[in-house]
Write a protein that holds these residues in place. Structure first.
Motif, PDB file in Angstrom:
ATOM      1  N   GLU A 140      42.510  31.307  44.961  1.00 17.17           N
ATOM      2  CA  GLU A 140      41.242  31.223  44.228  1.00 17.17           C
ATOM      3  C   GLU A 140      40.093  31.792  45.045  1.00 17.17           C
ATOM      4  OE1 GLU A 140      38.763  30.792  41.165  1.00 17.17           O
ATOM      5  OE2 GLU A 140      40.911  30.376  41.078  1.00 17.17           O
ATOM      6  N   ALA A 141      39.712  31.115  46.120  1.00 13.83           N
ATOM      7  CA  ALA A 141      38.555  31.563  46.907  1.00 13.83           C
ATOM      8  C   ALA A 141      38.785  32.915  47.566  1.00 13.83           C
ATOM      9  CB  ALA A 141      38.218  30.505  47.964  1.00 13.83           C
ATOM     10  N   LEU A 142      39.987  33.145  48.072  1.00 11.25           N
ATOM     11  CA  LEU A 142      40.268  34.417  48.751  1.00 11.25           C
ATOM     12  C   LEU A 142      40.132  35.609  47.814  1.00 11.25           C
ATOM     13  CD1 LEU A 142      41.208  36.271  51.018  1.00 11.25           C
ATOM     14  CD2 LEU A 142      43.560  35.490  50.605  1.00 11.25           C
ATOM     15  N   PRO A 143      40.868  35.674  46.702  1.00 16.60           N
ATOM     16  CA  PRO A 143      40.696  36.844  45.829  1.00 16.60           C
ATOM     17  C   PRO A 143      39.307  36.927  45.202  1.00 16.60           C
ATOM     18  CG  PRO A 143      42.181  35.236  44.820  1.00 16.60           C
ATOM     19  CD  PRO A 143      41.960  34.795  46.229  1.00 16.60           C
ATOM     20  N   ARG A 144      38.690  35.778  44.888  1.00 17.70           N
ATOM     21  CA  ARG A 144      37.345  35.806  44.321  1.00 17.70           C
ATOM     22  C   ARG A 144      36.347  36.367  45.325  1.00 17.70           C
ATOM     23  NH1 ARG A 144      36.578  30.699  43.487  1.00 17.70           N
ATOM     24  NH2 ARG A 144      35.229  30.346  45.289  1.00 17.70           N
ATOM     25  N   SER A 145      36.438  35.913  46.585  1.00 19.89           N
ATOM     26  CA  SER A 145      35.523  36.400  47.617  1.00 19.89           C
ATOM     27  C   SER A 145      35.742  37.881  47.887  1.00 19.89           C
ATOM     28  CB  SER A 145      35.718  35.595  48.909  1.00 19.89           C
ATOM     29  OG  SER A 145      35.373  34.232  48.713  1.00 19.89           O
ATOM     30  N   ALA A 146      36.988  38.325  47.826  1.00 25.81           N
ATOM     31  CA  ALA A 146      37.278  39.752  48.019  1.00 25.81           C
ATOM     32  C   ALA A 146      36.601  40.583  46.939  1.00 25.81           C
ATOM     33  CB  ALA A 146      38.785  39.979  48.015  1.00 25.81           C
ATOM     34  N   LYS A 147      36.661  40.111  45.695  1.00 22.62           N
ATOM     35  CA  LYS A 147      35.979  40.804  44.590  1.00 22.62           C
ATOM     36  C   LYS A 147      34.479  40.844  44.831  1.00 22.62           C
ATOM     37  CE  LYS A 147      39.256  41.414  41.225  1.00 22.62           C
ATOM     38  NZ  LYS A 147      39.517  42.634  40.437  1.00 22.62           N
ATOM     39  N   GLU A 166      49.247  50.856  45.184  1.00 30.36           N
ATOM     40  CA  GLU A 166      48.239  51.007  46.224  1.00 30.36           C
ATOM     41  C   GLU A 166      47.972  49.613  46.782  1.00 30.36           C
ATOM     42  OE1 GLU A 166      43.567  52.374  46.831  1.00 30.36           O
ATOM     43  OE2 GLU A 166      44.628  52.911  44.985  1.00 30.36           O
ATOM     44  N   VAL A 167      48.343  49.392  48.032  1.00 32.75           N
ATOM     45  CA  VAL A 167      48.304  48.062  48.621  1.00 32.75           C
ATOM     46  C   VAL A 167      47.124  47.933  49.582  1.00 32.75           C
ATOM     47  CG1 VAL A 167      49.562  46.382  50.032  1.00 32.75           C
ATOM     48  CG2 VAL A 167      50.802  47.811  48.384  1.00 32.75           C
ATOM     49  N   ILE A 168      46.448  46.788  49.502  1.00 31.41           N
ATOM     50  CA  ILE A 168      45.347  46.451  50.400  1.00 31.41           C
ATOM     51  C   ILE A 168      45.680  45.116  51.039  1.00 31.41           C
ATOM     52  CG2 ILE A 168      42.863  46.004  50.571  1.00 31.41           C
ATOM     53  CD1 ILE A 168      42.612  47.431  47.819  1.00 31.41           C
ATOM     54  N   GLY A 169      45.542  45.017  52.347  1.00 27.58           N
ATOM     55  CA  GLY A 169      45.795  43.757  53.030  1.00 27.58           C
ATOM     56  C   GLY A 169      44.518  42.964  53.231  1.00 27.58           C
ATOM     57  N   ALA A 170      44.634  41.639  53.163  1.00 24.38           N
ATOM     58  CA  ALA A 170      43.467  40.769  53.385  1.00 24.38           C
ATOM     59  C   ALA A 170      43.913  39.458  54.013  1.00 24.38           C
ATOM     60  CB  ALA A 170      42.729  40.497  52.076  1.00 24.38           C
ATOM     61  N   THR A 171      43.196  39.024  55.020  1.00 25.26           N
ATOM     62  CA  THR A 171      43.470  37.735  55.659  1.00 25.26           C
ATOM     63  C   THR A 171      42.270  36.823  55.468  1.00 25.26           C
ATOM     64  OG1 THR A 171      44.851  38.770  57.362  1.00 25.26           O
ATOM     65  CG2 THR A 171      43.993  36.567  57.840  1.00 25.26           C
ATOM     66  N   MET A 172      42.529  35.580  55.068  1.00 26.62           N
ATOM     67  CA  MET A 172      41.437  34.629  54.925  1.00 26.62           C
ATOM     68  C   MET A 172      41.166  33.980  56.276  1.00 26.62           C
ATOM     69  SD  MET A 172      43.181  31.482  52.824  1.00 26.62           S
ATOM     70  CE  MET A 172      44.428  30.422  53.581  1.00 26.62           C
ATOM     71  N   SER A 173      39.922  33.991  56.697  1.00 25.73           N
ATOM     72  CA  SER A 173      39.513  33.336  57.929  1.00 25.73           C
ATOM     73  C   SER A 173      39.036  31.936  57.573  1.00 25.73           C
ATOM     74  CB  SER A 173      38.384  34.129  58.609  1.00 25.73           C
ATOM     75  OG  SER A 173      37.897  33.440  59.740  1.00 25.73           O
ATOM     76  N   ILE A 174      39.684  30.912  58.176  1.00 22.81           N
ATOM     77  CA  ILE A 174      39.353  29.526  57.825  1.00 22.81           C
ATOM     78  C   ILE A 174      38.980  28.684  59.043  1.00 22.81           C
ATOM     79  CG2 ILE A 174      40.718  29.499  55.706  1.00 22.81           C
ATOM     80  CD1 ILE A 174      42.978  28.165  57.280  1.00 22.81           C
ATOM     81  N   LYS A 211      46.695  48.701  41.833  1.00 19.22           N
ATOM     82  CA  LYS A 211      46.063  48.373  43.108  1.00 19.22           C
ATOM     83  C   LYS A 211      46.237  46.873  43.352  1.00 19.22           C
ATOM     84  CE  LYS A 211      42.312  50.546  44.249  1.00 19.22           C
ATOM     85  NZ  LYS A 211      40.884  50.977  44.407  1.00 19.22           N
ATOM     86  N   ILE A 212      46.899  46.531  44.476  1.00 18.46           N
ATOM     87  CA  ILE A 212      47.262  45.139  44.732  1.00 18.46           C
ATOM     88  C   ILE A 212      46.714  44.676  46.074  1.00 18.46           C
ATOM     89  CG2 ILE A 212      49.166  43.504  44.984  1.00 18.46           C
ATOM     90  CD1 ILE A 212      50.861  45.446  43.304  1.00 18.46           C
ATOM     91  N   LEU A 213      46.026  43.541  46.053  1.00 20.71           N
ATOM     92  CA  LEU A 213      45.549  42.898  47.268  1.00 20.71           C
ATOM     93  C   LEU A 213      46.620  41.914  47.723  1.00 20.71           C
ATOM     94  CD1 LEU A 213      42.988  42.545  49.143  1.00 20.71           C
ATOM     95  CD2 LEU A 213      42.514  40.490  47.780  1.00 20.71           C
ATOM     96  N   GLY A 230      33.232  43.487  46.937  1.00 23.50           N
ATOM     97  CA  GLY A 230      33.364  44.852  46.416  1.00 23.50           C
ATOM     98  C   GLY A 230      34.744  45.455  46.554  1.00 23.50           C
ATOM     99  N   ILE A 231      35.733  44.656  46.921  1.00 23.92           N
ATOM    100  CA  ILE A 231      37.105  45.158  47.028  1.00 23.92           C
ATOM    101  C   ILE A 231      37.729  45.151  45.633  1.00 23.92           C
ATOM    102  CG2 ILE A 231      39.353  44.833  48.117  1.00 23.92           C
ATOM    103  CD1 ILE A 231      37.895  43.211  50.316  1.00 23.92           C
ATOM    104  N   GLU A 232      38.132  46.294  45.156  1.00 23.25           N
ATOM    105  CA  GLU A 232      38.684  46.405  43.811  1.00 23.25           C
ATOM    106  C   GLU A 232      40.209  46.321  43.856  1.00 23.25           C
ATOM    107  OE1 GLU A 232      37.289  49.931  41.943  1.00 23.25           O
ATOM    108  OE2 GLU A 232      35.166  49.361  42.037  1.00 23.25           O
ATOM    109  N   PHE A 233      40.775  45.496  42.977  1.00 27.07           N
ATOM    110  CA  PHE A 233      42.235  45.388  42.875  1.00 27.07           C
ATOM    111  C   PHE A 233      42.594  44.810  41.506  1.00 27.07           C
ATOM    112  CE2 PHE A 233      40.505  41.608  44.856  1.00 27.07           C
ATOM    113  CZ  PHE A 233      41.124  40.551  44.215  1.00 27.07           C
ATOM    114  N   ASP A 234      43.839  45.047  41.100  1.00 23.16           N
ATOM    115  CA  ASP A 234      44.315  44.589  39.789  1.00 23.16           C
ATOM    116  C   ASP A 234      45.057  43.259  39.872  1.00 23.16           C
ATOM    117  OD1 ASP A 234      43.527  47.059  38.370  1.00 23.16           O
ATOM    118  OD2 ASP A 234      45.081  47.980  39.617  1.00 23.16           O
TER     119      ASP A 234
END
Length: 363
Positions: A113-120, A26-34, A2-4, A123-127
């Motif tokens: 750093e902040a983006l994947p940490r905040s996603a976790k 299994e792909v999940i998309g994420a955009t950081m809002s800045i 599972k990849i973000l 509650g977004i699970e990824f490897d």
């Protein structure tokens, strides 16, 4: 797995998601809002920048791409972290007469750093976390280290921007575009029928006037030559960068360049091209990536800007956090606050540091 995937709404991150999906992940998309909508910037910024009032358009583009690919999508709020780690540093450095690189800071502290940490935390699970950066990543079993290498497409290489990533960060990421050319990436986007296949690349972190961000009052100072002779007036040293030629408004028999910035005297030093050439620099805040720190002098290659082909130099350590870099040929536009990135002869990123000062002579 599972990849973000960090999605910007551009062709590179979109194709990174396509490649990983094709590989069966299994792909999940994420955009950081800045972009902080509560900040009242006096903005007339253009599009095609990382930091832009048009962020919502990029988010909608990324959302539409994820829908087309049939993958989950999230928007992660990183505005507070971005203000603290990137914009505050940007303002502090410019007002001090230095030239920061916000993209280097953003990648090390926000995007990876902040983006994947905040996603976790949401509650977004990824490897693993992946982006559309052009750089190659591998693991060296003998050194027990992850190693970053310049991209196969030398013209698009972005290893300069991510040299400050640490081993723990590298262990958690993927860089799917490292072996691809930009033309091939656009071909893949067309194959998937993505509207962004011919979208232009982002030009910079921000395309407006930096005073929109600095929001500081003008401070009249002098343009001077290297001998201190007054040549004219300016509105603040933060409006200029080392090596700048355009927008000076000073007449001379030959083109003049910014060759120095004096914060204490609020002076912008102008000179001819040869007067701004530097033989060496001092780097601080060193970070090491593909190898342990060098303890003795060593010949390496360095980049002083992202678009530069690595040039030969000598690394000379001064202490654990400071080193002198001596060039074999003098270099132009060497600016305090920018990054110097170290490479070996095989294009592996050794490490790098922040330029603290420069020398006209190599001694």
């Amino acid at each position: 797995m599972k990849i973000l995937v960090g999605m910007s709404g551009g062709v590179d991150s979109s194709v990174a998601a396509c490649i990983l999906k094709d590989e069966g992940h299994e792909v999940i998309g994420a955009t950081m809002s800045i972009w902080d909508k509560e900040k009242h910037f006096n903005i007339a910024a253009q599009k095609d920048a990382c930091f832009s009032p048009h962020e919502e358009q990029d988010i909608e583009t990324a959302r539409a791409i994820c829908q087309k690919l049939g993958i989950e999508y999230h928007v992660i709020d990183c505005t507070k972290q971005y203000q603290k780690m990137v914009l505050d540093n940007f303002k502090q450095e410019y007002l001090a007469g230095r030239t920061p690189n916000p993209c280097v800071m953003c990648n090390a502290t926000i995007k990876f750093e902040a983006l994947p940490r905040s996603a976790k935390e949401e509650g977004i699970e990824f490897d693993k976390f992946a982006t559309g950066h052009y750089a190659r990543l591998s693991y060296n079993d003998s050194l027990k280290r992850y190693q970053l290498r310049r991209a196969a497409d030398a013209k698009k290489d972005q290893s300069y921007f991510i040299y400050r990533l640490q081993q723990e960060q590298l262990s958690k990421i993927l860089l799917p575009l490292g072996e691809y050319t930009k033309d091939k990436v656009r071909d893949i986007a067309r194959k998937y029928g993505l509207d962004v296949s011919d979208k232009p690349d982002s030009q910079d972190f921000y395309t407006g006037d930096i005073n929109d961000i600095l929001q500081t009052a003008p401070e009249v100072g002098n343009f001077v030559d290297k001998n201190g002779r007054i040549l004219g007036k300016h509105q603040g040293i933060w409006n200029f960068t080392i090596g700048q030629r355009r927008g000076l408004g000073i007449s001379a028999d030959r083109p003049l360049y910014v060759i120095g910035l004096n914060k204490e005297r609020n002076e912008v030093v102008l000179g001819y091209a040869e007067e701004g050439m530097k033989a060496a620099l001092t780097a601080k805040d060193l970070t090491w990536l593909s190898v342990p720190p060098f303890e003795t002098e060593k010949e390496i290659f360095v980049k002083l800007r992202s678009s530069q082909t690595p040039i030969p130099a000598v690394y000379a350590p001064k202490d654990d956090d400071t080193a002198t870099i001596r060039f074999f040929e003098k270099q132009k536009a060497v600016a305090a606050g920018q990054s110097v990135v170290f490479y070996d002869e095989n294009d592996f990123v050794l490490g790098g540091g922040i330029i603290e000062g420069t020398q006209n002579a190599a001694d």
